[in-house]
Enzyme design. Structure first.
Site, PDB file in Angstrom:
ATOM      1  CG  HIS A 110      52.343  58.916  62.932  1.00 29.96           C
ATOM      2  ND1 HIS A 110      52.045  59.179  61.613  1.00 29.96           N
ATOM      3  CD2 HIS A 110      51.322  59.435  63.645  1.00 29.96           C
ATOM      4  CE1 HIS A 110      50.899  59.828  61.538  1.00 29.96           C
ATOM      5  NE2 HIS A 110      50.439  59.985  62.763  1.00 29.96           N
ATOM      6  CG  ASP A 140      53.811  58.130  58.943  1.00 31.89           C
ATOM      7  OD1 ASP A 140      53.696  57.151  59.709  1.00 31.89           O
ATOM      8  OD2 ASP A 140      53.444  59.284  59.269  1.00 31.89           O
ATOM      9  CB  SER A 216      47.136  59.365  62.076  1.00 33.16           C
ATOM     10  OG  SER A 216      47.681  60.644  62.024  1.00 33.16           O
TER      11      SER A 216
END
Length: 368
Positions: A110, A140, A216
């Site tokens: 993402h 992910d 992230s």
């Protein structure tokens, strides 16, 4: 409680220093209505050696132990931080970690979105254009490649040797504040979490080390300076990010998936078991007298559950003799198995208890 937990992916914010607007937040579901699959990865626990053991002969005084712990943390951060990169993709910002001297970088899918080329910046100020070799929304995870020499590399550890309570640190670029270090412990292991609607429900590391937008794709490390996870999301009940509830993809999962993404550009073997049902917490809604268990809402035709004789409306109450009180309990039990394993499932159907044997399949790939 219906077994649902809202979580939020840690998105890629605009850098603070440029005062650009907006941080994308996406509400996501954890495993309460798991469509057509229950998934798992390898598990296992070990022990990180402690500096101080109460009652041990020649025990080190607490003050010295604290000093040694701090020294370990500093050394671990210095070992890994040079290999942590800032990633810019589509105007947003995320993190990544160089794990191979050939220029391979691990991050979250993402973070890169649909981009095929992104820009990265190292701690030493060098900037490069990176190619996206592959990205998988199910796990992910994504792998990038830069063509450069003399790159710092972070060592990848073994997440099967982790223990709850072990000290960890997260390194990343929250809100554009590059190479920020936050410290905490492993709060739990093998939490069944789905990172998005397209994501697998997979076992994740839970930590109270602060994870914020921009973290992230960055590494979660142990005090030996090994990458043990890839920071991915934070819990967000009712859409409000929670403090101290961060989740990371275990590094053993990341290593297995990165190999496929780097060589093939996609995941062809998930390695995760597949039950082939959609489930929710029972709560006594389906079967009178059964106020616990996982209610089967939908069964995939010809899937593992269907072949074993399970039907929509059945309430799963035990797996291999272990009681199942909710969807999470069911997932925790299945996390101990792999594709091809045979599990004994006990369920209640129309007030009668039935027992079936299910041969778990392998979850289909979700790579594009």
């Amino acid at each position: 409680m219906n077994g649902q937990l809202f979580t939020e992916q840690v998105p890629e914010p605009e850098p603070v220093r440029r005062r650009l607007p907006g941080v994308l937040r996406r509400g996501i579901w954890l495993a309460a209505a798991l469509l057509l699959g229950v998934l798992l990865g390898a598990t296992g626990y070990g022990v990180y050696g402690a500096h101080f053991r109460p009652g041990a002969a020649g025990a080190v005084p607490a003050a010295a132990t604290t000093s040694e712990l701090q020294a370990d943390l500093i050394a671990a951060v210095q070992r890994v931080s040079p290999a942590v990169v800032s990633i810019r993709a589509g105007g947003g910002l995320g993190s990544g970690v160089i794990y191979d001297p050939s220029g391979l970088i691990l991050t979250n899918a993402h973070v890169v979105g649909g981009a095929r080329n992104v820009s990265i910046e190292l701690a030493d100020g060098r900037r490069f254009q990176a190619r996206v070799l592959g990205a998988d929304p199910g796990f992910d995870l994504a792998v990038l490649k830069v063509d450069a020499s003399d790159l710092p590399v972070a060592p990848l550890g073994d997440s099967s040797q982790l223990q709850v309570g072990q000290f960890v640190a997260a390194i990343g670029n929250p809100y554009g504040l590059d190479h920020t270090v936050t410290v905490g412990v492993i709060s739990a292991l093998n939490r069944p979490i789905a990172g998005s609607e397209a994501g697998y429900t997979q076992p994740m590391i839970q930590t109270d080390a602060a994870i914020n937008p921009g973290n992230s794709g960055g590494p979660l490390i142990d005090l030996a300076g090994n990458v043990i996870g890839i920071n991915t999301l934070v819990a967000a009940p009712a859409g409000v990010p929670a403090q101290g509830l961060g989740f990371a993809v275990p590094v053993n999962t990341a290593k297995r998936i990165a190999g496929q993404l780097a060589s093939q550009g996609r995941v062809t073997q998930s390695g995760l078991p597949y039950l082939g049902v959609r489930i929710t917490d029972s709560g006594g809604r389906a079967t009178p007298g059964v106020d616990y268990g996982a209610l089967i809402v939908q069964v995939e035709p010809n899937g593992p559950a269907a072949q074993a004789g399970l039907r929509a409306g059945d309430v799963i109450t035990a797996v291999d003799g272990h009681d199942v009180y909710s969807v999470d309990h069911l997932l925790q039990q299945l996390l101990q198995h792999k594709p091809g394993d045979r599990v004994t499932v006990q369920a209640v159907r129309s007030g009668q208890t039935i027992t079936v044997t299910v041969t778990l399949g392998e979850a289909p790939s979700r790579s594009g």
